[in-house]
Design an enzyme around this catalytic site. Structure first.
Site, short mmCIF file in Angstrom:
data_model
loop_
_atom_site.label_atom_id
_atom_site.label_comp_id
_atom_site.label_asym_id
_atom_site.label_seq_id
_atom_site.Cartn_x
_atom_site.Cartn_y
_atom_site.Cartn_z
N GLU A 160 0.84 -1.21 0.00
CA GLU A 160 0.00 0.00 0.00
C GLU A 160 0.87 1.25 0.00
O GLU A 160 2.09 1.19 0.12
CB GLU A 160 -0.91 0.04 1.23
CG GLU A 160 -2.37 -0.31 0.96
CD GLU A 160 -3.12 0.75 0.16
OE1 GLU A 160 -2.48 1.73 -0.31
OE2 GLU A 160 -4.33 0.61 -0.02
N ARG A 172 -7.08 1.15 12.57
CA ARG A 172 -5.72 1.46 12.14
C ARG A 172 -5.79 2.56 11.09
O ARG A 172 -6.86 2.83 10.52
CB ARG A 172 -5.00 0.25 11.59
CG ARG A 172 -5.61 -0.34 10.32
CD ARG A 172 -4.69 -1.41 9.74
NE ARG A 172 -5.25 -2.11 8.61
CZ ARG A 172 -5.25 -1.68 7.35
NH1 ARG A 172 -4.74 -0.48 7.06
NH2 ARG A 172 -5.77 -2.40 6.38
N ASN A 198 -5.00 4.06 7.35
CA ASN A 198 -5.04 3.30 6.11
C ASN A 198 -4.42 3.98 4.90
O ASN A 198 -3.72 3.33 4.14
CB ASN A 198 -6.47 2.90 5.77
CG ASN A 198 -6.54 1.81 4.72
OD1 ASN A 198 -5.77 0.87 4.77
ND2 ASN A 198 -7.45 1.94 3.77
N GLU A 235 -12.49 -4.84 9.40
CA GLU A 235 -13.19 -4.53 8.16
C GLU A 235 -14.69 -4.76 8.26
O GLU A 235 -15.33 -5.27 7.34
CB GLU A 235 -12.59 -5.34 6.99
CG GLU A 235 -11.10 -5.11 6.83
CD GLU A 235 -10.48 -5.90 5.68
OE1 GLU A 235 -11.24 -6.57 4.95
OE2 GLU A 235 -9.25 -5.86 5.53
N ASN A 252 -10.60 4.94 2.17
CA ASN A 252 -9.46 4.88 1.27
C ASN A 252 -9.31 6.20 0.56
O ASN A 252 -10.09 7.13 0.77
CB ASN A 252 -9.58 3.71 0.29
CG ASN A 252 -8.61 2.59 0.61
OD1 ASN A 252 -7.41 2.81 0.67
ND2 ASN A 252 -9.13 1.40 0.85
N ASP A 298 -10.02 0.98 -4.04
CA ASP A 298 -9.02 1.02 -2.98
C ASP A 298 -8.36 2.40 -2.99
O ASP A 298 -9.04 3.41 -3.03
CB ASP A 298 -8.02 -0.12 -3.17
CG ASP A 298 -7.35 -0.55 -1.88
OD1 ASP A 298 -6.82 0.31 -1.16
OD2 ASP A 298 -7.33 -1.76 -1.59
#
Length: 292
Positions: free
Chosen positions: A19, A102, A104, A123, A150, A199
């Site tokens: 990521e 967390r 992201n 999630e 995202n 995403d």
């Protein structure tokens, strides 16, 4: 007319959840993370060298800072990461009331604000919020909470913020006022049932929005009006985010993930989790360092 391209693997990473790719001009290198390792990586395309540093917890992103270090989004808060020593210094806690969350994804705007989101690590629960951080001040926006945030992506002029609701399969555009507050939002994109989940997202220098699709086998570019302009096909299912860089800003790098693949899918996708590349027509926007 939609342009179609094929991406190629450029570096064997094998990330569980690659990521946060970002092209850092001062290094002429790509930085990215494997959230689940958790690790920070630096890829030098000139030499093919891949360097890595261990993170103290799940790390969603790094953004260059003006002192040569990086601002890092680590589970629980923002940190200063010094690649010279590998040290992570805690700067500020982010929503400690939700220890199951967390950090992201993130982006820097032209004013120097860093916009980022949190998410439920399981999630499921809609506990993910969007924040911005500037010169030591952390602000929680009024963007409605979702399970997995995202993006966010920033238009080149800094006037539009794009936020991604991954499970809701929508991207929303928000006007950004001079003080960092947000105006009335509008739906920018609704993703079809067969296209995977949106995403990470970024904007190029013409305001086009590039989106990686988890489970979608592709990255796609949308014009500012939401029309599809480009599709890049991958030999792996989970494309998490792209960055635009290189000497002319037109080399794209894409992180991918092996997360969620069973043994059969993993065998069919031996390149899952690798770093990929392709060329684009419209260059990216250089990322200026933030002030810590």
């Amino acid at each position: 007319m939609v342009t179609e391209t094929l991406a190629e693997s450029i570096c064997d990473v094998g990330a569980t959840l690659g990521e946060g790719p970002i092209w850092v001009e001062r290094d002429a290198a790509l930085w990215f993370v494997d959230i689940k390792a958790p690790s920070v990586y630096r890829f030098d395309p000139e030499t093919g060298t891949l360097d890595s540093w261990d993170a103290p917890d799940q790390v969603g992103w790094v953004i260059p800072a003006d002192d040569g270090s990086f601002l890092a989004g680590v589970r629980g808060g923002l940190h200063r990461f010094d690649p010279a020593t590998g040290a992570f210094e805690h700067l500020v806690a982010v929503h400690p009331e939700t220890p199951g969350n967390r950090l992201n994804d993130a982006a820097r705007d032209p004013m120097g604000r860093v916009w980022f989101g949190t998410m439920d690590n399981a999630e499921f629960d809609r506990t993910g919020h969007v924040y911005h951080w500037h010169e030591g001040a952390l602000t929680k926006t009024d963007v409605p909470p979702v399970a997995i945030t995202n993006g966010p992506a920033i238009s080149p002029d800094g006037r539009t913020l794009y936020t991604v609701d991954t499970l809701g399969k929508t991207i929303t555009a928000h006007p950004v006022h001079a003080d960092g507050s947000l105006g009335d939002s509008r739906v920018f994109l609704t993703v079809g049932p067969d296209d995977g989940h949106p995403d990470g997202a970024i904007c190029d220098s013409e305001g086009g929005v590039w989106v990686g699709f988890f489970g979608g086998w592709s990255a796609r570019r949308y014009a500012p009006d939401g029309s599809l302009t480009d599709i890049v096909r991958f030999p792996v299912a989970n494309i998490t985010k792209i960055a635009l860089g290189g000497s002319d800003g037109r080399t794209a790098y894409a992180t991918t993930a092996a997360k969620g693949l069973d043994d059969v899918a993993r065998a069919a996708q031996p390149l899952a989790g690798n770093l990929f590349t392709f060329r684009v027509a419209i260059p990216g926007v250089p990322v200026e360092p933030v002030t810590l």
